[in-house]
Design an enzyme around this catalytic site. Structure first.
Site, PDB file in Angstrom:
ATOM      1  N   LYS A   1       0.829  -1.209   0.000  1.00 45.38           N
ATOM      2  CA  LYS A   1       0.000   0.000   0.000  1.00 45.38           C
ATOM      3  C   LYS A   1       0.865   1.262   0.000  1.00 45.38           C
ATOM      4  O   LYS A   1       0.559   2.239  -0.683  1.00 45.38           O
ATOM      5  CB  LYS A   1      -0.951  -0.004   1.205  1.00 45.38           C
ATOM      6  CG  LYS A   1      -2.101  -0.991   1.040  1.00 45.38           C
ATOM      7  CD  LYS A   1      -2.920  -1.142   2.307  1.00 45.38           C
ATOM      8  CE  LYS A   1      -4.000  -2.208   2.146  1.00 45.38           C
ATOM      9  NZ  LYS A   1      -4.607  -2.578   3.438  1.00 45.38           N
TER      10      LYS A   1
ATOM     11  N   LYS B   1      -4.254  -9.262 -11.064  1.00 44.42           N
ATOM     12  CA  LYS B   1      -5.285  -9.604 -10.087  1.00 44.42           C
ATOM     13  C   LYS B   1      -6.405  -8.560 -10.113  1.00 44.42           C
ATOM     14  O   LYS B   1      -6.125  -7.363 -10.147  1.00 44.42           O
ATOM     15  CB  LYS B   1      -4.629  -9.632  -8.699  1.00 44.42           C
ATOM     16  CG  LYS B   1      -5.580  -9.843  -7.541  1.00 44.42           C
ATOM     17  CD  LYS B   1      -4.841  -9.618  -6.223  1.00 44.42           C
ATOM     18  CE  LYS B   1      -5.753  -9.107  -5.163  1.00 44.42           C
ATOM     19  NZ  LYS B   1      -6.422  -9.851  -4.263  1.00 44.42           N
TER      20      LYS B   1
ATOM     21  N   LYS C   1      -9.899  -3.250  -6.986  1.00 47.18           N
ATOM     22  CA  LYS C   1     -10.426  -1.901  -7.154  1.00 47.18           C
ATOM     23  C   LYS C   1      -9.288  -0.914  -7.426  1.00 47.18           C
ATOM     24  O   LYS C   1      -9.402  -0.018  -8.241  1.00 47.18           O
ATOM     25  CB  LYS C   1     -11.185  -1.495  -5.884  1.00 47.18           C
ATOM     26  CG  LYS C   1     -11.940  -0.194  -6.008  1.00 47.18           C
ATOM     27  CD  LYS C   1     -12.590   0.189  -4.697  1.00 47.18           C
ATOM     28  CE  LYS C   1     -11.607   0.763  -3.704  1.00 47.18           C
ATOM     29  NZ  LYS C   1     -11.445   2.210  -3.766  1.00 47.18           N
TER      30      LYS C   1
END
Ligand code: TRP
Length: 326
Positions: free
Chosen positions: A110, A194, A197
């Site tokens: 992230k 993959k 979102k």
């Protein structure tokens, strides 16, 4: 046996969520008492728009119910309706080594994608451990990307047991077992990565028909000419099709790929037709639920009550074990 899992309301649910987590979680309901929750505290690490938070949380609950979650068999609730979980997270954080969290891939990924390194994002796995341990969960169905978080949970539970365990079995917590979905480890998105979102490559479960068709027609392919044989194993079209088609249909498409003579556009049309049909019963159920305006909130309220009863008991045990109470 108590089965527990959570899903973040960070956006609209897509078929990667469905095949990776929701479908297995729904199937597992028949094996025990399912506790499934909307991880809104976790979503707060990436979503700071209160209206979107409210809307997504409600919508995730609605969509999960539409996909077959049975609120009579288990409990569906909002994570934040059980605030004791944050109290437990604090207690857990006091025995959690920094190094354990520093090694977490999900955190590092992230940050690498540009998210701000907030304290909440860093301690995300501690809250997740609290989610699992506060319900004395036995089994936790999750996608492969959450495997490390389950290992962290087991490490933290062991640490608590070593530090505070007393009594006949010396245990404060039982160690939960992960149930990792292997068959559908990775659902590919429109670009072959993959489905996620954050990559903008999703197909929504309950998207509009026109939009869904458009997205499927935009799946990226190689430039093999129509006449030539194509490789099904590297094609997102084929992989997605195999998730929704029967074994016979899957074999037929595999052969058509190998044979040549069919273009990717035709395969995409087949995928769209089969996928649209697959979710038809869920769309019908969703329309039924939408016709009862209070249904979703009632389910969530009932779920919160059940979850609270368990969480309060476990928290009382923890407060005593660590000496916050007699
Ligand atoms: N971190 C999970 C995800 O992003 C969601 C989650 C939060 C969860 N708490 C959990 C999953 C507890 C299983 C158990 O998918």
């Amino acid at each position: 046996m108590r089965i527990l899992s959570g899903i973040q309301p960070s956006g609209v649910l897509h078929i990667g969520n469905y095949f990776g987590m929701m479908r297995p979680a729904i199937a597992l309901q028949s094996e025990g008492e399912a506790f499934y929750f909307i991880a809104d505290y976790h979503a707060l690490t990436s979503l700071h728009d209160p209206n979107a938070m409210r809307e997504n949380s409600h919508r995730v609950a609605l969509d999960f119910l539409a996909c077959g979650l049975d609120p009579e068999r288990g409990a569906l609730f909002r994570q934040s309706d059980v605030p004791q979980v944050t109290e437990l997270a604090w207690v857990l954080s006091t025995v959690t080594p920094m190094g354990l969290l520093e090694r977490c891939h999900s955190y590092k990924d992230k940050i690498a994608r540009g998210m701000t390194a907030s304290a909440g994002l860093f301690t995300y796995p501690v809250l997740m451990a609290a989610d699992i341990l506060i319900y004395d969960s036995d089994v936790v169905p999750v996608g492969k990307d959450q495997k490390q978080h389950l290992e962290v949970t087991r490490d933290i539970a062991t640490k608590i047991n070593e530090t505070f365990g007393s009594g006949p079995d010396g245990q404060v917590f039982k160690l939960p077992e992960p149930r990792i979905q292997t068959a559908t480890e990775v659902v590919p998105g429109l670009d072959g990565q993959k489905m996620s979102k954050s990559y903008g490559n999703t197909i929504d479960i309950f998207g509009e028909e026109k939009e869904t068709r458009k997205r499927i027609m935009s799946i990226i392919t190689d430039s093999t000419p129509v006449d030539e044989p194509k490789n099904p194993e590297t094609s997102s079209i084929f992989q997605l099709y195999s998730l929704v088609a029967s074994a016979a249909e899957t074999n037929a498409m595999r052969e058509a790929f190998a044979q040549g003579g069919t273009g990717y556009g035709d395969f995409k049309k087949q995928l769209f037709a089969r996928l649209w049909e697959h979710f038809a019963p869920m769309r019908a159920r969703r329309a039924e639920i939408l016709a009862q305006p209070d249904y979703v909130e009632q389910v969530l309220a009932r779920g919160a009550e059940r979850a609270n009863a368990v969480a309060e008991q476990v928290m009382a045990r923890v407060r005593r074990a660590v000496g916050l109470r007699r």
